[in-house]
Design an enzyme around this catalytic site. Structure first.
Site, PDB file in Angstrom:
ATOM      1  N   GLY A  56       8.897 -10.071 -21.637  1.00  0.00           N
ATOM      2  CA  GLY A  56       9.538 -10.059 -23.208  1.00  0.00           C
ATOM      3  C   GLY A  56       9.693 -11.624 -23.607  1.00  0.00           C
ATOM      4  O   GLY A  56       9.155 -12.520 -23.241  1.00  0.00           O
ATOM      5  N   CYS A  57      10.496 -11.853 -24.721  1.00  0.00           N
ATOM      6  CA  CYS A  57      10.757 -13.097 -25.284  1.00  0.00           C
ATOM      7  C   CYS A  57      11.328 -14.019 -24.451  1.00  0.00           C
ATOM      8  O   CYS A  57      12.156 -13.836 -23.649  1.00  0.00           O
ATOM      9  CB  CYS A  57      11.816 -12.805 -26.582  1.00  0.00           C
ATOM     10  SG  CYS A  57      12.046 -14.407 -27.448  1.00  0.00           S
ATOM     11  N   PHE A  58      10.664 -15.265 -24.256  1.00  0.00           N
ATOM     12  CA  PHE A  58      10.974 -16.194 -23.548  1.00  0.00           C
ATOM     13  C   PHE A  58      12.305 -16.826 -23.805  1.00  0.00           C
ATOM     14  O   PHE A  58      12.616 -17.485 -22.896  1.00  0.00           O
ATOM     15  CB  PHE A  58       9.966 -17.312 -23.261  1.00  0.00           C
ATOM     16  CG  PHE A  58       9.379 -17.948 -24.277  1.00  0.00           C
ATOM     17  CD1 PHE A  58       9.974 -18.039 -25.866  1.00  0.00           C
ATOM     18  CD2 PHE A  58       7.932 -18.423 -24.341  1.00  0.00           C
ATOM     19  CE1 PHE A  58       9.566 -18.462 -26.634  1.00  0.00           C
ATOM     20  CE2 PHE A  58       7.401 -18.796 -25.581  1.00  0.00           C
ATOM     21  CZ  PHE A  58       8.186 -19.070 -26.765  1.00  0.00           C
ATOM     22  N   TRP A  59      12.786 -16.711 -24.871  1.00  0.00           N
ATOM     23  CA  TRP A  59      14.235 -17.205 -25.133  1.00  0.00           C
ATOM     24  C   TRP A  59      15.336 -16.736 -24.086  1.00  0.00           C
ATOM     25  O   TRP A  59      15.944 -17.283 -23.453  1.00  0.00           O
ATOM     26  CB  TRP A  59      14.768 -16.811 -26.288  1.00  0.00           C
ATOM     27  CG  TRP A  59      13.834 -17.466 -27.672  1.00  0.00           C
ATOM     28  CD1 TRP A  59      12.969 -18.621 -27.693  1.00  0.00           C
ATOM     29  CD2 TRP A  59      14.010 -17.293 -29.059  1.00  0.00           C
ATOM     30  NE1 TRP A  59      12.622 -19.089 -28.750  1.00  0.00           N
ATOM     31  CE2 TRP A  59      12.769 -18.024 -29.518  1.00  0.00           C
ATOM     32  CE3 TRP A  59      14.400 -15.985 -29.773  1.00  0.00           C
ATOM     33  CZ2 TRP A  59      12.505 -17.847 -31.120  1.00  0.00           C
ATOM     34  CZ3 TRP A  59      14.256 -15.958 -31.122  1.00  0.00           C
ATOM     35  CH2 TRP A  59      13.591 -16.831 -31.803  1.00  0.00           C
TER      36      TRP A  59
END
Length: 232
Positions: A56-59
């Site tokens: 998913g989103c790397f943040w």
């Protein structure tokens, strides 16, 4: 408002039809619990090693693993595609082969690759989702382990098989395991994004709960002070 009997019948029928689908779904909120350790997790005497994971989103992935004891650096970036397409605008199109990923540098004497996978599968993301995580959809948000060496590939595949056999999740694990061909750091504005933007609605809803789950589910692996990339 009074509901007519015919509508009650229609609602009941809809529930019956949807029940199998609902029961087969695994939601992120259901995954915030301990899962078995990897049965095959060979010791690594090296002082430093690297793991590249996509979920998913790397943040959120970067922010989560920056709180894991034994982790010394986490970089948000791209893996799975070519160097010349490793740019956010292109990767977001879902046509580059890249997945938003994190490169985790860790001390295997403090936290093993198998232990990182245990965190990855339990609180970092939902491994049963195909090409999506939370509100984000596309192949660039897929669940994938980019093995840095054959040993990591073997450990990851064995662990997935172990979790599948134990029916840890309600649905089949969708996580892919492929050799790491290259990791490319994301643009500077993506690095440590979670800690730079803690009041963002996206971060509060999708990512801060992962860190809270790490602290609650895996207190022995949790460190309160994150190893921010900006401080390296």
């Amino acid at each position: 408002m009074r509901i007519r009997p015919i509508y009650l019948v229609m609602v009941a029928a809809a529930v019956v039809v949807a029940a199998p689908w609902l029961s087969s779904r695994t939601y992120a909120g259901d995954l915030d619990r301990q899962i078995p350790a990897a049965a095959a997790d060979p010791a690594d005497p090296a002082r430093s090693a690297v793991a590249v994971l996509a979920g998913g989103c790397f943040w959120g992935q970067q922010g989560l693993f920056e709180h894991v004891k034994g982790v010394t650096k986490v970089v948000a970036g791209y893996a799975g595609g070519a160097r010349n397409t490793a740019h956010y605008g292109l990767v977001s199109s879902g046509t580059t082969g890249h997945a938003e990923s994190v490169e985790i540098t860790f001390d295997p004497r403090q936290v093993s690759f198998g232990q990182l996978l245990r965190i990855y599968f339990s609180v970092a993301h939902d491994p049963t989702e195909i090409d999506r995580q939370g509100p984000d959809e596309g192949t660039n948000y897929r669940s994938e382990i980019f093995a840095a060496n054959p040993g990591q590939a073997s450990t990851a595949k064995a662990y997935i098989a172990q979790l599948q056999a134990a029916h840890v999740f309600a649905g089949p694990i969708a996580t892919k395991v492929e050799p790491l061909k290259g990791f490319y750091a994301a643009e500077d504005y993506h690095q440590d994004y979670l800690f730079q933007n803690p009041d963002s609605a996206y971060i509060r809803v999708n990512d801060l709960p992962k860190i809270a789950a790490l602290k609650r589910v895996w207190p022995d692996f949790y460190q309160d002070k994150p190893v921010l990339l900006a401080e390296k």
